[in-house]
Write a protein that holds these residues in place. Structure first.
Motif, PDB file in Angstrom:
ATOM      1  N   ILE A   1       3.802  68.410  43.194  1.00  0.00           N
ATOM      2  CA  ILE A   1       5.139  68.039  42.730  1.00  0.00           C
ATOM      3  C   ILE A   1       5.031  67.497  41.308  1.00  0.00           C
ATOM      4  O   ILE A   1       4.137  66.689  41.011  1.00  0.00           O
ATOM      5  N   VAL A   2       5.925  67.921  40.436  1.00  0.00           N
ATOM      6  CA  VAL A   2       6.093  67.300  39.119  1.00  0.00           C
ATOM      7  C   VAL A   2       7.389  66.503  39.179  1.00  0.00           C
ATOM      8  O   VAL A   2       8.457  67.055  39.445  1.00  0.00           O
ATOM      9  N   CYS A   3       7.291  65.201  38.946  1.00  0.00           N
ATOM     10  CA  CYS A   3       8.412  64.278  39.132  1.00  0.00           C
ATOM     11  C   CYS A   3       8.689  63.535  37.828  1.00  0.00           C
ATOM     12  O   CYS A   3       7.801  62.904  37.260  1.00  0.00           O
ATOM     13  N   GLY A   4       9.913  63.594  37.365  1.00  0.00           N
ATOM     14  CA  GLY A   4      10.329  62.829  36.206  1.00  0.00           C
ATOM     15  C   GLY A   4      11.469  63.525  35.470  1.00  0.00           C
ATOM     16  O   GLY A   4      11.460  64.758  35.335  1.00  0.00           O
ATOM     17  N   PRO A   5      12.503  62.739  35.063  1.00  0.00           N
ATOM     18  CA  PRO A   5      12.625  61.303  35.307  1.00  0.00           C
ATOM     19  C   PRO A   5      12.978  61.029  36.760  1.00  0.00           C
ATOM     20  O   PRO A   5      13.180  61.957  37.540  1.00  0.00           O
ATOM     21  N   GLY A   6      13.058  59.750  37.096  1.00  0.00           N
ATOM     22  CA  GLY A   6      13.411  59.362  38.449  1.00  0.00           C
ATOM     23  C   GLY A   6      12.702  58.099  38.862  1.00  0.00           C
ATOM     24  O   GLY A   6      12.114  57.388  38.039  1.00  0.00           O
ATOM     25  N   HIS A   7      12.733  57.827  40.166  1.00  0.00           N
ATOM     26  CA  HIS A   7      12.149  56.597  40.706  1.00  0.00           C
ATOM     27  C   HIS A   7      10.857  56.856  41.471  1.00  0.00           C
ATOM     28  O   HIS A   7      10.393  56.005  42.201  1.00  0.00           O
ATOM     29  N   GLY A   8      10.280  58.056  41.326  1.00  0.00           N
ATOM     30  CA  GLY A   8       8.988  58.327  41.914  1.00  0.00           C
ATOM     31  C   GLY A   8       9.072  58.859  43.328  1.00  0.00           C
ATOM     32  O   GLY A   8      10.093  59.370  43.786  1.00  0.00           O
ATOM     33  N   ILE A   9       7.941  58.739  44.053  1.00  0.00           N
ATOM     34  CA  ILE A   9       7.835  59.158  45.447  1.00  0.00           C
ATOM     35  C   ILE A   9       7.901  57.902  46.309  1.00  0.00           C
ATOM     36  O   ILE A   9       7.071  56.996  46.152  1.00  0.00           O
ATOM     37  N   SER A  10       8.847  57.842  47.240  1.00  0.00           N
ATOM     38  CA  SER A  10       9.091  56.607  47.990  1.00  0.00           C
ATOM     39  C   SER A  10       9.050  56.826  49.490  1.00  0.00           C
ATOM     40  O   SER A  10       9.623  57.786  50.000  1.00  0.00           O
ATOM     41  N   ILE A  11       8.374  55.894  50.177  1.00  0.00           N
ATOM     42  CA  ILE A  11       8.545  55.718  51.615  1.00  0.00           C
ATOM     43  C   ILE A  11       9.572  54.597  51.766  1.00  0.00           C
ATOM     44  O   ILE A  11       9.316  53.454  51.424  1.00  0.00           O
TER      45      ILE A  11
ATOM     46  N   SER B   1       5.414  57.646  59.878  1.00  0.00           N
ATOM     47  CA  SER B   1       3.967  57.732  60.097  1.00  0.00           C
ATOM     48  C   SER B   1       3.442  59.103  59.696  1.00  0.00           C
ATOM     49  O   SER B   1       4.174  60.087  59.660  1.00  0.00           O
ATOM     50  N   ASN B   2       2.142  59.113  59.400  1.00  0.00           N
ATOM     51  CA  ASN B   2       1.412  60.346  59.099  1.00  0.00           C
ATOM     52  C   ASN B   2       2.011  61.067  57.885  1.00  0.00           C
ATOM     53  O   ASN B   2       2.632  62.122  58.001  1.00  0.00           O
ATOM     54  N   VAL B   3       1.805  60.468  56.724  1.00  0.00           N
ATOM     55  CA  VAL B   3       2.327  61.012  55.471  1.00  0.00           C
ATOM     56  C   VAL B   3       1.154  61.237  54.517  1.00  0.00           C
ATOM     57  O   VAL B   3       0.339  60.332  54.295  1.00  0.00           O
ATOM     58  N   LEU B   4       1.061  62.430  53.974  1.00  0.00           N
ATOM     59  CA  LEU B   4       0.049  62.750  52.974  1.00  0.00           C
ATOM     60  C   LEU B   4       0.745  63.252  51.721  1.00  0.00           C
ATOM     61  O   LEU B   4       1.479  64.247  51.757  1.00  0.00           O
ATOM     62  N   VAL B   5       0.533  62.545  50.608  1.00  0.00           N
ATOM     63  CA  VAL B   5       1.095  62.916  49.310  1.00  0.00           C
ATOM     64  C   VAL B   5      -0.070  63.157  48.368  1.00  0.00           C
ATOM     65  O   VAL B   5      -0.871  62.249  48.119  1.00  0.00           O
ATOM     66  N   GLU B   6      -0.189  64.369  47.830  1.00  0.00           N
ATOM     67  CA  GLU B   6      -1.331  64.669  46.967  1.00  0.00           C
ATOM     68  C   GLU B   6      -0.958  65.647  45.860  1.00  0.00           C
ATOM     69  O   GLU B   6       0.015  66.389  45.960  1.00  0.00           O
ATOM     70  N   LYS B   7      -1.752  65.563  44.778  1.00  0.00           N
ATOM     71  CA  LYS B   7      -1.600  66.455  43.631  1.00  0.00           C
ATOM     72  C   LYS B   7      -0.189  66.384  43.071  1.00  0.00           C
ATOM     73  O   LYS B   7       0.512  67.387  42.940  1.00  0.00           O
ATOM     74  N   VAL B   8       0.216  65.154  42.750  1.00  0.00           N
ATOM     75  CA  VAL B   8       1.535  64.891  42.187  1.00  0.00           C
ATOM     76  C   VAL B   8       1.373  64.390  40.759  1.00  0.00           C
ATOM     77  O   VAL B   8       0.484  63.580  40.468  1.00  0.00           O
ATOM     78  N   THR B   9       2.238  64.850  39.866  1.00  0.00           N
ATOM     79  CA  THR B   9       2.293  64.367  38.488  1.00  0.00           C
ATOM     80  C   THR B   9       3.615  63.646  38.282  1.00  0.00           C
ATOM     81  O   THR B   9       4.680  64.201  38.560  1.00  0.00           O
ATOM     82  N   LEU B  10       3.538  62.393  37.817  1.00  0.00           N
ATOM     83  CA  LEU B  10       4.740  61.595  37.569  1.00  0.00           C
ATOM     84  C   LEU B  10       4.803  61.259  36.086  1.00  0.00           C
ATOM     85  O   LEU B  10       3.831  60.748  35.513  1.00  0.00           O
ATOM     86  N   ILE B  11       5.955  61.531  35.473  1.00  0.00           N
ATOM     87  CA  ILE B  11       6.110  61.373  34.036  1.00  0.00           C
ATOM     88  C   ILE B  11       7.328  60.500  33.751  1.00  0.00           C
ATOM     89  O   ILE B  11       8.466  60.875  34.055  1.00  0.00           O
ATOM     90  N   GLY B  12       7.087  59.313  33.186  1.00  0.00           N
ATOM     91  CA  GLY B  12       8.178  58.449  32.751  1.00  0.00           C
ATOM     92  C   GLY B  12       9.062  57.927  33.853  1.00  0.00           C
ATOM     93  O   GLY B  12      10.230  57.579  33.606  1.00  0.00           O
ATOM     94  N   THR B  13       8.565  57.820  35.070  1.00  0.00           N
ATOM     95  CA  THR B  13       9.372  57.346  36.192  1.00  0.00           C
ATOM     96  C   THR B  13       9.330  55.821  36.287  1.00  0.00           C
ATOM     97  O   THR B  13       8.406  55.173  35.780  1.00  0.00           O
TER      98      THR B  13
END
Length: 427
Positions: free
Chosen positions: A266-276, A289-301
């Motif tokens: 995932i490429v994320c930005g702008p915004g508030h990021g990745i949230s649980i 439960s059971n959450v895997l978040v990987e290979k994410v790029t966040l720019i200016g969030t």
């Protein structure tokens, strides 16, 4: 108290015919990495497809509402006795749609909604009734549904944002529609679409199962309020991958009742990021439960990877991994906040809290826009437990040093961790 990795059980996603499974016999160790599921991008079928073109049911790209024509086309495709039916939105046309609900169950074994053209929501709030305020386009109780086609959904959200209480403090806080809702859908595929300028959330998966969402572009201005990109609630066995998301709120938000969630590329930005979360509002129960978040790029969030819970709630957020994440100029790169309070009124101190446990951060690198790049603000009565950091490097390009704030958290570290919680945790 340091984490004991041999007693920290985490999900391993195994993907077989669209169903995830959790293997409790595999344990995390400091050098282990959860295996991601294998996936494909869809299966070819030799069965005959019957196409239902919305134009044949009275739809016209003339700026007049087409919701009734779309309903007729849906009813025909849904009731088809063919193995596979296609509802076609033709290319090179823009169709105005008032709120539209498309329901199952369907006779057709597989349904594809092929959006090659563009769909546009009304620009006036008067075109929504009070009953329609939670959606623009909604699919409900449909199995084996695919929505794709390369077209665009334009939510015309500007009038809603301007009248939001977060923008105009003098107006009351009212709800606004979500652009695209999937409710109680199973074996669902959503791919190759652009969703922009939603009135509120862009895409919601609610009480769904066995979902793949990929190759989505989701865009709204940075100032647009509550415009989460993808919102997951009460949903299990969902994969979200290869998406470009930039909005005024969370790029992806995962809330109560969700489990077996896999987010990748995932490429994320702008915004508030990745949230649980947020979880536990108004003293409610929440489980993720059971959450895997990987290979994410966040720019200016404003946030990077975040877990947020309200005081007074109960339940848990557990078995969560954030790994292989790169951040550029992110204000709160790693954050757990058990004192979340998004309210006009101050939130008072409460002892109850949603438990946060079994959280792993691995190989997270980049730059922080603030001096605190690791922030664990946990409850004194329900502290965060079994939190592990491994191979973390978060620096600031400014003159102040990157540092951590680790309050009421039981954590352990492996490899090089900067900034470190060691020596200051449980303050």
């Amino acid at each position: 108290m340091a984490i004991q990795f041999l007693f920290f059980s985490f999900l391993v996603f195994l993907f077989n015919d669209g169903v995830f499974s959790f293997n409790p016999d595999l344990w995390l160790t400091p050098n282990s990495i959860p295996r991601a599921p294998l996936y494909d991008t869809g299966r070819q079928s030799s069965h005959e497809q019957i196409v239902f073109n919305v134009d044949h049911y009275g739809a016209k790209a003339d700026g007049i509402d087409n919701s009734e024509a779309f309903k007729r086309a849906w009813e025909a495709s849904c009731s088809s006795t063919s193995h596979s039916s296609v509802l076609l939105v033709p290319p090179h046309k823009t169709y105005l749609l008032k709120p539209l609900e498309l329901q199952g169950p369907c006779e057709a074994k597989n349904i594809t909604v092929m959006i090659k053209g563009n769909l546009k929501a009304p620009s006036e709030r008067a075109d929504w009734s009070r009953e329609d305020l939670n959606y623009w386009i909604k699919f409900k109780n449909v199995r084996h549904l695919t929505v794709k086609g390369g077209g665009e959904l334009d939510g015309s959200g500007q009038i809603w944002w301007q009248n939001s209480c977060k923008i105009n403090k003098s107006v009351p806080c009212l709800d606004a529609p979500t652009a695209l809702v999937f409710h109680r859908c199973e074996q669902l595929r959503v791919r190759d679409l652009t969703i922009r300028d939603s009135q509120k959330f862009h895409v919601v998966f609610s009480q769904c199962a066995n979902v793949k969402a990929f190759h989505l572009t989701i865009r709204a201005p940075q100032w647009s309020p509550n415009t989460d990109g993808i919102h997951v609630t009460g949903t299990q066995d969902i994969m979200i991958f290869n998406c470009l998301i930039g909005t005024g709120d969370d790029c992806i938000s995962i809330v109560k009742g969700s489990k077996n969630v896999y987010v990748k590329d995932i490429v994320c930005g702008p915004g508030h990021g990745i949230s649980i979360g947020s979880l536990g509002k108004k003293n409610s129960e929440a489980h993720v439960s059971n959450v895997l978040v990987e290979k994410v790029t966040l720019i200016g969030t404003t946030n990077g990877v975040r877990i947020k819970t309200w005081q007074g709630g109960y339940g848990y957020a557990e078995n969560i991994v954030f790994q292989d994440i790169f951040m550029t100029n992110v204000s709160n790169p790693i954050i757990i906040n058990q004192h979340y309070c998004d309210s006009r009124k101050p939130c008072y101190q409460q002892n109850a809290a949603v438990a946060v446990r079994g959280v792993r951060y691995k190989n997270i690198r980049g730059t922080s826009a603030t001096d605190i790049s690791v922030n664990f603000n946990c409850s004194s009565t329900v502290p965060c437990r079994d939190v592990a950091l491994q191979d973390i490097s978060l620096v600031t390009p400014h003159s102040f040093a990157s540092r951590s704030s680790c309050i009421n958290v039981h954590s352990a570290e492996a490899g090089t961790v900067f900034p470190s919680c060691n020596g200051i945790k449980n303050q």
